[in-house]
Design a protein around this motif. Structure first.
Motif, PDB file in Angstrom:
ATOM      1  N   PRO A 160       4.292  -3.623  -5.947  1.00  0.00           N
ATOM      2  CA  PRO A 160       3.072  -3.486  -5.144  1.00  0.00           C
ATOM      3  C   PRO A 160       1.918  -4.338  -5.665  1.00  0.00           C
ATOM      4  N   VAL A 165       0.850  -1.202   0.000  1.00  0.00           N
ATOM      5  CA  VAL A 165       0.000   0.000   0.000  1.00  0.00           C
ATOM      6  C   VAL A 165       0.880   1.243   0.000  1.00  0.00           C
ATOM      7  N   LEU A 166       1.900   1.229   0.866  1.00  0.00           N
ATOM      8  CA  LEU A 166       2.792   2.389   0.942  1.00  0.00           C
ATOM      9  C   LEU A 166       3.433   2.660  -0.412  1.00  0.00           C
ATOM     10  N   LYS A 167       3.822   1.575  -1.093  1.00  0.00           N
ATOM     11  CA  LYS A 167       4.445   1.779  -2.402  1.00  0.00           C
ATOM     12  C   LYS A 167       3.408   2.294  -3.400  1.00  0.00           C
ATOM     13  N   ALA A 168       2.180   1.803  -3.292  1.00  0.00           N
ATOM     14  CA  ALA A 168       1.141   2.231  -4.217  1.00  0.00           C
ATOM     15  C   ALA A 168       0.842   3.723  -4.082  1.00  0.00           C
ATOM     16  N   VAL A 169       0.965   4.251  -2.873  1.00  0.00           N
ATOM     17  CA  VAL A 169       0.707   5.693  -2.733  1.00  0.00           C
ATOM     18  C   VAL A 169       2.008   6.479  -2.903  1.00  0.00           C
ATOM     19  N   GLY A 170       3.057   5.817  -3.360  1.00  0.00           N
ATOM     20  CA  GLY A 170       4.231   6.574  -3.779  1.00  0.00           C
ATOM     21  C   GLY A 170       5.417   6.558  -2.846  1.00  0.00           C
ATOM     22  N   ALA A 171       5.422   5.668  -1.827  1.00  0.00           N
ATOM     23  CA  ALA A 171       6.581   5.626  -0.946  1.00  0.00           C
ATOM     24  C   ALA A 171       7.743   4.959  -1.677  1.00  0.00           C
TER      25      ALA A 171
END
Lengths: 875, 252
Positions: free
Chosen positions: A868, A784-790
């Motif tokens: 992700p 999820v974090l990667k999906a929102v750009g982390a």
């Protein structure tokens, strides 16, 4: 049968499917098994080594080790008479003295050690001392000339010697002799005991060249070894000697050595087994964790099985089988690891005990390790399995079912208490701490007590984690993420932290304790003296004026204090009662042990006179007070507690010291604390009084002592100047004392640290395990974090912060517990005041954090590089 | 409501690209050797700015894989995906993370909120992850939760909210950095009809009022009907228009 094979197949499949998780679980078992096997093998090997050559160890059929003051010439005469009466066939004496060993080329290079004189033709009666270099040359050839000496490896290295070099050896009495180094001998040459191995700087010479070191003192030998025709004669000789030597000497026959070796091997074994159990407990926490997660992650699977008609009991069978599969894997790996580790433990034991320990493989420890591995897995796994069996079939219908039901708390609680009792009993049986019918009682109480303590500690951790999770994140996202995730997983973190803190506790207590002892020694020197160099030289007007002239030219000199030693003065009576009577009385009434009386006897000799009019000396006093200006010219004395306690001396006691024909009275005004650091004498009096009473006349047994404070920058060069100018004086660099002492403490601490490292390793595995399990569950979150750009780095940073905090808490509490242990040990066992330094504490905490962060990184790295989409759709 | 949203934020330069997304001949393969499966078999697609597109098709047709590929959540085996003039298939890991953070928003079927964070914090997350963001994280999250009608649930955690509420928080989070494109993978798939309709209403309002580009994967023809255009996938390819018309008619 077919049902069982289905269960077994199912269990094996689940274990294989669990991959990383199964691997970590098996590793937890392996760590416990490895510790048991390693320590068991080491214990067995140690036992066979120490019990094998009792005769060699004793160096004769009977050995006599008198107190540090040695045997008198009259006592040696008594032994000579025994030989004449054919009670013994032969004897040989040795002389040992503390010494400063110097390289004659470089005056500043020196080491504090000992000099031992032996008769190379006779010593030792059994076994032979041969050189390591030149290889295999016997003592008779090494010490064939009067000025020959052999040295230990440590001395050879410290002084950068070469064979054929000349060394100077200074005694405490101020006597100096030059020797030629003819060989290097192993540490076991002067004894196989702990002391021989710890204080490994020594010189060994022919006893005939040692006379000067004891000039004016009534010392005939510091050890005597007897040869008898058989064991009965040896026992007879011991009886005679016990009577004639008045009980203060340690007299051992081969049978005594055998027995005490057996005893020490037995207590060593208990230590090994307890250490092994600590590792098993830490491993057990790991098993508990693994099985809990395994059960929780598979709630739905269990529910589906149950909805197909599987009973709770059958679920338990399946999971128990799975835990046995896990145990099998762990036991196999653990036995292999344990054998490897035992080789390492063997090496360490050898290096610190001066025993040569042959390594052999024994079946006993391996069987014990395997049994403990299986038992621990089943016992620790029982609770999670029980909970798994209670999953409700309805969970199968829900997509987001999480967690297991908590049914029958009372029943579960009773079961867990019962299991703890069983484990406690097994632990008692295994360590052999308590025997007989009491074992059951102690075992059950111990097991339940340990469970309650562990539970309380875990709750404490849960509380700390909870409190930490409430801390303000100061606007930092990584801190907030860390706190939140900790708050959610506080229960599991609690048990992880328990494992980590036990590991840090075990390694920390030995480290902190060792540092504590070192600090105490350093503090004693600094506080009591404010000096860094001590000079002892023969007492003559010419020598003193030469010293004065030298001191005037020393660039670094800041302070000097004069004193004198009456080295041959011996405590003769206390309040009119002869010392010998008091010693006999103490022995008869068992009011003091032989050990304490031996220490007392060593400190009954020698008085140090101090110039109270000019300088102030502070010692820690147990009773009464220090000497100061008002004591100038009086007969006041501060006597060592080592002498005062066993002989019943108190403030106000009247003492008489005798030297030759003169008897000098003193009045006790203070009792110096047990561990006061004094260089030349344990008993302190006023210099002027001693001068008046004739205790400072120019004889060999009297010496001048000068304490100097020299600037650190000029220390080494000034010492070199002094040694050149005063070749017959003993110039002590007090820092060297500390170096020697610290070296001995380090060696002593190494062994428990190696053992503790095993449990810390177990702790590290548990952390890695828990973090890995958490990471498996948090792959979705990472996705999820990667999906929102982390970015990957950002995610690793979050996990880094979280694991660092976890490591800090676990290690911090571990260190705190270690400090408590240290305070107790300091006050109850060592009688020193505890002190803590950041130099030991900070590295321990950093170690804990590094373990936690490392374990986290190990599992987070692959998770953070996952795409992700994979995680979010297929997990 | 629309005034709260700034379409030109987050580095979006109007006129830089004629289309919001251009997809050229992308393929996606899984596995190796005999077990190799080609899920996308050379797909071309152009999505205009402000368009609301539905990707439909049966299970296993490759529609979610396509969505993952064009949104930068997954890599492709070959082909180009051009978002806003940039070919994201050529971007490195960090640059891709920046695109996911600033240029797109994603709404999942299973919501995928971070369970340890509150609704407010979940929405703040993308803003906080963008160091150069011009938004005030807390203010921005409040505006967006207002927008989705959940300002009263700000302090609640995902576990304390219903599915519909969670999905509305997820939409607010997708809007956090004011991206040009919002992707939705069955955004109503896990919701009951009332909540599903509410979520769809929210998405269509968003498109109408802010002109965002929306790409939705769905099974539901009613949702597809609310979109400007629908494409149909079958076995890793788009069906042609005639087939689509046929398919649309039959589904009605």
């Amino acid at each position: 049968m077919s049902t069982l094979s289905l269960y077994l197949r199912y269990a094996v499949r689940s274990f294989v499917r669990g991959r990383t998780r199964s691997l970590f679980g098996a590793f937890c078992v392996a760590v416990g098994v490895a510790s048991i096997v390693a320590l068991g093998l080491a214990g067995g090997n140690f036992k066979s080594a120490v019990t094998a050559n009792a005769q060699k160890q004793n160096r004769g059929d009977v050995s006599i080790v008198p107190p540090a003051s040695g045997l008198t010439l009259r006592q040696i005469g008594l032994i000579e008479q025994m030989k004449a009466r054919r009670q013994i066939t032969d004897y040989t004496t040795t002389m040992r003295d503390d010494a400063l060993i110097r390289d004659s080329r470089r005056q500043s290079t020196s080491t504090v050690g000992s000099i031992t004189g032996v008769d190379p033709q006779k010593f030792p009666f059994y076994d032979a001392v041969t050189a390591d270099a030149p290889t295999g040359v016997p003592l008779t050839r090494l010490l064939s000339q009067p000025g020959d000496a052999v040295v230990s490896h440590s001395t050879f290295a410290t002084l950068h010697l070469r064979l054929g070099a000349t060394i100077h050896v200074d005694s405490r009495q101020g006597f100096t002799h030059a020797y030629t180094v003819t060989g290097i001998v192993p540490d076991s040459a002067i004894g196989t005991g702990l002391q021989a191995a710890l204080f490994d700087d020594f010189v060994m010479v022919d006893i005939s060249s040692m006379k000067g070191y004891f000039h004016g003192l009534d010392v005939g030998a510091t050890s005597v070894y007897l040869k008898t025709s058989d064991a009965a004669h040896a026992a007879g000789a011991k009886r005679t000697l016990t009577h004639t030597l008045e009980g203060l000497s340690t007299i051992q026959t081969v049978a005594d050595v055998q027995k005490s070796s057996n005893d020490s091997a037995a207590s060593m074994n208990i230590f090994f087994r307890i250490s092994g159990l600590v590792a098993v407990i830490i491993g057990g926490i790991g098993i508990l964790n693994t099985m809990l997660v395994a059960a929780r992650r598979r709630t739905k699977e269990i529910a589906v099985l149950k909805s197909l008609g599987l009973k709770g009991r059958q679920v338990m069978v399946v999971f128990t089988l799975e835990s046995l599969v896990l145990a099998t894997g762990g036991v196999v790996v653990g036995v292999a690891l344990g054998i490897a580790a035992s080789l390492a433990v063997n090496g360490v034991t050898e290096s610190i005990s001066a025993y040569s320990i042959p390594w052999s493989l024994q079946a006993g420890p391996i069987i014990a390790g395997a049994a403990v591995g299986f038992a621990a897995t089943v016992l620790f796994g029982y609770f999670p399995i029980l909970r798994a069996s209670q999953a409700r079939p309805v969970s199968a219908l829900r997509s987001d079912s999480l967690g297991l039901p908590r049914q029958g708390r009372i029943r579960t609680g009773l079961l867990v208490l019962g299991l703890a009792g069983i484990m406690g009993y097994l632990a008692v049986l295994y360590t052999g701490l308590v025997a007989g019918p009491q074992a059951l009682l102690y075992g059950i109480i111990g097991g339940i007590g340990a469970l309650i303590a562990a539970g309380a500690l875990t709750q404490l951790f849960v509380l700390i984690v909870w409190a930490t999770s409430k801390l303000p994140s100061m606007g930092r996202l990584s801190a907030r993420m860390a706190f939140r995730s900790m708050g959610t997983n506080k229960r599991r973190l609690g048990s992880t932290l328990l494992a980590l803190s036990i590991g840090i506790l075990s390694i920390g207590s030995s480290t902190i304790l060792a540092q504590n002892i070192k600090d105490f020694a350093a503090q004693s020197i600094n506080n009591t003296q404010h000096i860094n160099v001590a000079i002892q030289m023969s007492h003559s007007a010419a020598a003193t004026s030469r010293l004065d002239a030298e001191l005037l030219r020393l660039p670094g000199l800041e302070q000097r204090k004069y004193g004198a030693i009456a080295g041959a003065s011996v405590l003769a009576s206390v309040d009119g009662t002869p010392t010998a009577t008091l010693v006999r009385r103490a022995l008869a009434h068992h009011s003091a042990t032989t050990d304490t009386l031996q220490t007392a006897a060593a400190k009954m000799r020698g008085i140090e006179g101090r110039n109270l009019g000019i300088s102030q000396y502070t010692l820690t006093t147990k009773a009464g007070r220090n000497l100061d200006k008002r004591d100038v010219g009086t007969d006041h004395m501060v006597v060592s507690a080592d002498v005062a306690t066993p002989l019943g001396i108190s403030v106000g006691s009247r003492l008489v010291f005798s030297e030759g024909n003169s008897h000098v009275p003193f009045t006790v005004v203070g009792i110096g604390a047990k561990n006061n650091f004094t260089i030349f004498g344990a008993n302190i009096a006023d210099l002027h009084y001693m001068q008046r009473m004739g205790l400072t006349t120019a004889t060999q047994s009297h010496a001048t002592v000068v304490y100097l404070q020299i600037k650190d920058s000029a220390l080494q060069s000034d010492i070199t100047v002094l040694r050149r100018a005063l070749p017959h004086a003993l110039v002590l660099d007090l820092g060297k004392f500390l170096t020697m002492f610290n070296g001995a403490i380090d060696k002593l601490a190494l062994f428990p640290q190696i053992i503790a490292a095993l449990s810390l390793f177990a702790g590290a595995v548990i952390i890695a395990n828990t973090v890995a399990l958490a990471m498996l569950e948090r792959r979705r979150e990472i996705g999820v974090l990667k999906a929102v750009g982390a970015k990957r780095r950002t995610i690793l940073q979050f996990l880094f912060v979280e694991n660092a905090i976890v490591g800090f808490i676990g290690a911090g509490v571990g260190v705190l517990l270690a400090m408590v242990v240290t305070v107790v040990a300091d006050q109850q066992l060592l009688k020193i005041s505890p002190s803590f330094s950041l130099v030991t504490i900070v590295p321990l905490i950093v170690l804990g954090m590094a373990l936690s962060v490392g374990a986290g990184a190990l599992t987070a790295l692959p998770a953070s590089s996952e795409k992700p989409m994979n995680v979010l759709r297929y997990e | 409501m629309a005034t709260a949203l700034n379409i030109y934020a987050a580095g979006f330069v109007p006129g830089a690209a004629p289309a919001a997304i251009e997809v050229h001949q992308i393929t996606k393969e899984y596995g190796e050797g005999d077990s190799r499966v080609q899920v996308l078999k050379g797909v071309d697609l152009t999505i205009a700015r402000g368009e609301m597109l539905a990707i439909m098709g049966p299970s296993g047709s490759g529609k979610s894989t396509l969505l993952g590929a064009i949104s930068g959540l997954d890599t492709v085996t070959s082909g180009q995906v051009i978002i806003n003039g940039t070919d994201i298939t050529r971007l490195g890991e960090n640059a891709l993370a920046r695109v996911r953070n600033r240029n797109i928003g994603f709404v999942f079927q299973t919501f995928n909120l971070i369970s340890t964070l509150t609704a407010q914090e979940n929405v703040e997350l993308p803003v906080l992850l963008d160091r150069k963001s011009s938004f005030n994280p807390s203010k921005r999250a409040q505006e967006l939760l207002d927008l989705v009608g959940l300002s009263h649930r700000r302090k609640h955690r995902p576990g304390q909210m219903s599915g519909g509420e969670q999905q509305r928080v997820a939409i607010a989070r997708a809007l956090a950095n004011d991206p040009e494109v919002i992707f939705g993978d069955e955004p109503t798939g896990n919701l009951d009809s009332t909540n599903g309709e509410a979520v769809m209403q929210l998405l269509t309002d968003l498109k109408e009022e802010t002109g965002k580009t929306l790409v939705l994967v769905t099974h539901d023809p009613r949702i597809a009907a609310q979109c400007d255009r629908a494409v149909y996938m079958h076995d890793g390819r788009f069906l042609d228009d005639a087939d689509v018309q046929q398919s649309m008619r039959s589904s009605r």
